[in-house]
Enzyme design. Sequence first.
Site, PDB file in Angstrom:
ATOM      1  N   HIS A 222     -18.827  21.168   5.905  1.00 56.74           N
ATOM      2  CA  HIS A 222     -18.575  19.722   5.870  1.00 56.74           C
ATOM      3  C   HIS A 222     -19.822  19.049   5.146  1.00 56.74           C
ATOM      4  O   HIS A 222     -20.309  18.156   5.380  1.00 56.74           O
ATOM      5  CB  HIS A 222     -18.897  19.352   7.507  1.00 56.74           C
ATOM      6  CG  HIS A 222     -18.000  19.933   8.456  1.00 56.74           C
ATOM      7  ND1 HIS A 222     -16.567  19.902   8.189  1.00 56.74           N
ATOM      8  CD2 HIS A 222     -18.115  20.751   9.323  1.00 56.74           C
ATOM      9  CE1 HIS A 222     -15.832  20.451   9.153  1.00 56.74           C
ATOM     10  NE2 HIS A 222     -16.779  21.295  10.009  1.00 56.74           N
TER      11      HIS A 222
ATOM     12  N   LYS B 118       7.384  -4.063 -22.691  1.00 61.54           N
ATOM     13  CA  LYS B 118       7.756  -5.100 -22.245  1.00 61.54           C
ATOM     14  C   LYS B 118       9.415  -5.167 -22.227  1.00 61.54           C
ATOM     15  O   LYS B 118      10.241  -5.524 -21.324  1.00 61.54           O
ATOM     16  CB  LYS B 118       7.380  -6.262 -22.845  1.00 61.54           C
ATOM     17  CG  LYS B 118       7.908  -7.550 -22.312  1.00 61.54           C
ATOM     18  CD  LYS B 118       7.319  -8.843 -23.061  1.00 61.54           C
ATOM     19  CE  LYS B 118       8.107 -10.154 -22.628  1.00 61.54           C
ATOM     20  NZ  LYS B 118       7.198 -11.233 -23.315  1.00 61.54           N
TER      21      LYS B 118
END
Length: 496
Positions: free
Chosen positions: A262, A130
């Site tokens: 695929h 912070k």
Amino acid sequence: MWALLSVSDKRGLVPFAQGLLRLGFKLLATGGTFRVLKEAGLPVTYISDFNGFPEILEGRVKTLHPKVHAALLARPDQEEELKALGFERIGVLAVNLYPFRETVARGASFHEALEQIDIGGPAMLRAAAKNHEAVLPVCDPEDYERVLVALERGPEPGFRRELARKAFAHTAAYDAAISEWLSGEKFPKEKLLVLKRLSPLRYGENPHQEAALYRVAGEEGPLLRAQVLQGKAMSFNNYLDAEAAWNLVSEFTEPACVAIKHQNPCGVALGREALEAYQKAYEADPVSIFGGIVALNRPVDGSTARAMGEVFLEVILAPEFTEEALALLARKKNLRLLRVPEPAEGPYLDLRRLRGGLLLQDADTYDPVAPKVVTQKAPTEAEWQDLWFAWKVVKHARSNAIVVAKGGKTLGIGVGQTNRLAAARQALEAAGEEARGAVLASDAFFPFDDVVRLAGTFGIAAIIQPGGSVRDGDSIQAADELGLAMVFTGVRHFRH
């Protein structure tokens, strides 16, 4: 100015502390970190001496003190207030948290795991993050060298924000692990997925899509642990196809080869050794394998590599490559070779994305089959072997799926069709004359007898399917009329 060090992961700790001392920081430490630094002969102050207050509750409370948190949270414009309190600023905080995930993973008791929930560490990290404009929060030993360089030059705001973001991600992931453990549920009301980016990818399925590879925190997988031995960087589609290939080849204990295109198998075969398995898989569909992904569950030797080198492949996966194989395949600079450390085994959760949501399910890794011969004719021993082979393959093909196989080799695979008859026709026509005496596997039951009758015209000898249709009797009757053997498994394998 102080640097507070309190780390479970001691990698690089001493060199980092030495670097901080050279830059003029005073060292402050807790518990095991203090002992390591003291044994290294470094001047270091124990946290209780800094606070003027002893550790209490068997160490549960040691850094939760105003002197620590004021030193971390004071903004630059609050320096005078900090000094008026007789406190000194902490300018660097190095904290990584108690090994909670590791403790749970080794099967620790509930109360032992509970004690590995860090309280002071996250509180300090969040405070420093912070207040990152005044304090550098460091939670990753890999950043130690960068932090020292930044301190020497003067940390840039962007670097400070990067460390702050990383600290908050670190504590968030930690809390997610605790939440998951406390829920004790596979599908809790709140499921917190923590993803760690392993690498950006050039693009997604198509060049206009951005993409990246992530690992789910707390989970491992063979493909993520694979070693890339050569070739271009893996693409988004490469990863999908490689995963499909490795999942399927891991179904077999005998030497096996899988060719994927695929995400669907286009050629699968068993052999006495890797070369025979590869040659049979290639022969199964020599057209579709071009530009495909090939996985073997045995080491790739020189003869197998030589055969593979005759075809354009994107990726080869195997548990090992001999020196001769590596030398031969090195001629194809763009071919990716992946050494995969272990087979794909065990349960995991399958995730499918929706807009604004997710579907979660158990991955289809378990096959609780209860085979039942439902026709007058039973399969021969050789047919049984092929039925089980085809059943394993069809489990990994997109629905609607049909697999035709014989002699431990796929002859035709019908995938992704909107009706089962079309999938069967695709597979049977691909097999052609070789379908005579072969077996057929279906991922789901037959709602009509049309697939059985079509299979009969191609000379199929035996069929394996889940069963469960209200019209199973029609399919059984057709099989008996045609002299086919048919087995019900009681399990379906939809793959959407």
